[in-house]
Design a protein around this motif. Structure first.
Motif, PDB file in Angstrom:
ATOM      1  N   ILE A 169       0.843  -1.208   0.000  1.00  0.00           N
ATOM      2  CA  ILE A 169       0.000   0.000   0.000  1.00  0.00           C
ATOM      3  C   ILE A 169       0.874   1.251   0.000  1.00  0.00           C
ATOM      4  O   ILE A 169       0.618   2.209  -0.735  1.00  0.00           O
ATOM      5  N   ARG A 170       1.924   1.243   0.801  1.00  0.00           N
ATOM      6  CA  ARG A 170       2.840   2.391   0.813  1.00  0.00           C
ATOM      7  C   ARG A 170       3.466   2.600  -0.567  1.00  0.00           C
ATOM      8  O   ARG A 170       3.801   3.725  -0.945  1.00  0.00           O
ATOM      9  N   ALA A 171       3.612   1.502  -1.317  1.00  0.00           N
ATOM     10  CA  ALA A 171       4.219   1.573  -2.649  1.00  0.00           C
ATOM     11  C   ALA A 171       3.180   1.851  -3.735  1.00  0.00           C
ATOM     12  O   ALA A 171       3.516   1.842  -4.920  1.00  0.00           O
ATOM     13  N   GLY A 172       1.914   2.071  -3.348  1.00  0.00           N
ATOM     14  CA  GLY A 172       0.908   2.476  -4.319  1.00  0.00           C
ATOM     15  C   GLY A 172      -0.175   1.477  -4.626  1.00  0.00           C
ATOM     16  O   GLY A 172      -1.083   1.766  -5.415  1.00  0.00           O
ATOM     17  N   ALA A 173      -0.123   0.272  -4.032  1.00  0.00           N
ATOM     18  CA  ALA A 173      -1.196  -0.701  -4.252  1.00  0.00           C
ATOM     19  C   ALA A 173      -2.450  -0.272  -3.487  1.00  0.00           C
ATOM     20  O   ALA A 173      -2.372   0.379  -2.443  1.00  0.00           O
ATOM     21  N   HIS A 174      -3.609  -0.641  -4.019  1.00  0.00           N
ATOM     22  CA  HIS A 174      -4.872  -0.396  -3.335  1.00  0.00           C
ATOM     23  C   HIS A 174      -5.325  -1.702  -2.678  1.00  0.00           C
ATOM     24  O   HIS A 174      -5.014  -2.798  -3.139  1.00  0.00           O
ATOM     25  N   LEU A 175      -6.092  -1.565  -1.596  1.00  0.00           N
ATOM     26  CA  LEU A 175      -6.554  -2.731  -0.845  1.00  0.00           C
ATOM     27  C   LEU A 175      -8.037  -2.599  -0.557  1.00  0.00           C
ATOM     28  O   LEU A 175      -8.497  -1.549  -0.095  1.00  0.00           O
ATOM     29  N   MET A 176      -8.788  -3.656  -0.824  1.00  0.00           N
ATOM     30  CA  MET A 176     -10.207  -3.693  -0.491  1.00  0.00           C
ATOM     31  C   MET A 176     -10.462  -4.879   0.430  1.00  0.00           C
ATOM     32  O   MET A 176     -10.220  -6.042   0.062  1.00  0.00           O
ATOM     33  N   LEU A 177     -10.918  -4.598   1.648  1.00  0.00           N
ATOM     34  CA  LEU A 177     -11.197  -5.633   2.634  1.00  0.00           C
ATOM     35  C   LEU A 177     -12.688  -5.948   2.676  1.00  0.00           C
ATOM     36  O   LEU A 177     -13.510  -5.216   2.131  1.00  0.00           O
TER      37      LEU A 177
END
Length: 393
Positions: A169-177
């Motif tokens: 995430i810090r590197a730009g990935a998005h996360l959906m939980l």
């Protein structure tokens, strides 16, 4: 080795349905944020920082119902084929340095046997932790011979998944939980955002259709099922339900790992976690049930119970109240684990199962080879040549 984390702006996290989601397309979707999916997402961001990436997880991070949180977390070269030993060694180095604090700790692994053999010495000659040679735990007359792996190690797979996802995430990935994913077969995925009602029922709050050029299916034991049912692609992979009983015999940070009668005793939280062998695939539709020990209901499934009973003479602590057997299945921690190629000793793998769709599987050796397998898939998707472990001596 991948480059350092790129200076991209952090990705967005959608943790609950109150956060609106309007995206319709990504370059890459990674379905499943266990240690395999999360580490693959991190490596993808490092290899291809310009590609948009969404990491999707049905539960939290880490998922309390997933196999990652209950995985033994034991790195060992024991049982790894010779052609993958360098890969295992590279993975060990990654676990030790690349994922932050995952409680990585080198411990000897003591493999006990009843008969002499190659590289085995008398058990009584070993300088072991006092609790390990306590007659209440190990009968050194029955297990008179041992070999020792000095480079074995323990770590927390759940912490690895969390740290890898956060770094991605810090590197730009998005996360959906809290989102369930269903493959559609046309390069798109249906995302069902889940919520809990006031009667504690999990329901679908809203549905979105998202497209991607590349989809990584890292759903653990659910991965082959998704490929089969959603895409209609027959898979030879399987799954098995594995339980991890607790043995409340004292252990310390210096206690070694113990392996005997197909069981591994992992020092953890002042006692031991019992890691049983996986004997076979569970048939489709199998529902885990507990058994009985001397007529008393327990939460241990029959195969696990039989393994423990067979080992009680050599490991007498298993025949005492120190072993937590529970009264029902819910009393003993357990989870579904993938079996690559349907084999109880199947090695981690990735394979392309449809255009743009890759299956990523861990299985029983995910502790030792899972990270390198995720790395290899990320490198292939990003078009990066070479495997760093092949350059090792």
């Amino acid at each position: 080795m991948p480059p350092a984390e790129p200076p991209n702006p952090p990705g967005q996290v959608w943790a609950h349905t109150g956060q609106p989601f309007t995206h319709r397309e990504f370059d890459t979707l990674v379905l499943g944020a266990g240690r395999m999916g999360a580490s693959c997402a991190l490596y993808l961001r490092q290899f291809a920082p310009t590609l948009s990436l969404l990491l999707v997880e049905e539960g939290g991070l880490p998922n309390e119902d997933g196999a990652t949180l209950l995985a033994p977390g034991v790195w060992s070269g024991l049982g790894v084929p010779a052609e993958r030993q360098r890969e295992a060694g590279w993975t060990r180095a990654q676990l030790e340095t690349a994922f932050g604090d995952i409680s990585f700790q080198t411990r000897p692994l003591v493999d006990l046997h009843a008969a002499p053999g190659a590289n085995r010495v008398p058990s009584r000659d070993l300088d072991l932790d006092a609790a390990l040679v306590d007659p209440a735990l190990v009968d050194t007359d029955a297990l008179a011979w041992a070999s020792v792996g000095t480079l074995a190690a323990t770590y927390r797979p759940g912490a690895l998944a969390l740290n890898a996802a956060q770094a991605a995430i810090r590197a730009g990935a998005h996360l959906m939980l809290n989102t369930r994913a269903q493959l559609c077969g046309d390069g798109s995925v249906t995302l069902e955002r889940l919520t809990v009602t006031n009667t504690h029922q999990i329901v679908v709050h809203e549905t979105h259709r998202v497209r991607a050029r590349t989809i990584v299916v890292a759903l653990g034991a659910g991965g082959p099922h998704a490929i089969d049912h959603d895409l209609g692609v027959h898979s030879a992979h399987a799954r098995a339900y594995r339980q991890f009983p607790r043995l409340n015999t004292s252990s310390t940070d210096a206690s070694p790992l113990l392996r005997a009668h197909g069981l591994t005793l992992r020092p953890q939280n002042g006692g031991y976690t019992v890691v049983p062998a996986i004997h076979h695939r569970d048939p489709a539709g199998y529902v885990p049930v507990g058994g009985k020990l001397t007529g008393v209901p327990t939460g241990l499934r029959r195969e696990t119970l039989e393994d423990l009973v067979a080992a009680m003479d050599a490991l007498p602590a298993l025949g005492t109240d120190a072993l937590e057997t529970g009264r029902s299945l819910s009393d003993v921690p357990g989870a579904w684990f993938a079996l690559p190629h349907g084999k109880p000793d199947g090695l981690p793998l990735h394979e392309q199962v449809a255009p743009g769709v890759h299956l990523l599987l861990g299985g029983p050796h995910a502790d030792t080879l899972g990270v390198s397998t995720a790395f290899d898939l990320a490198a292939r998707i990003a078009g990066v040549e070479g495997r760093p472990w092949e350059e090792l001596e």
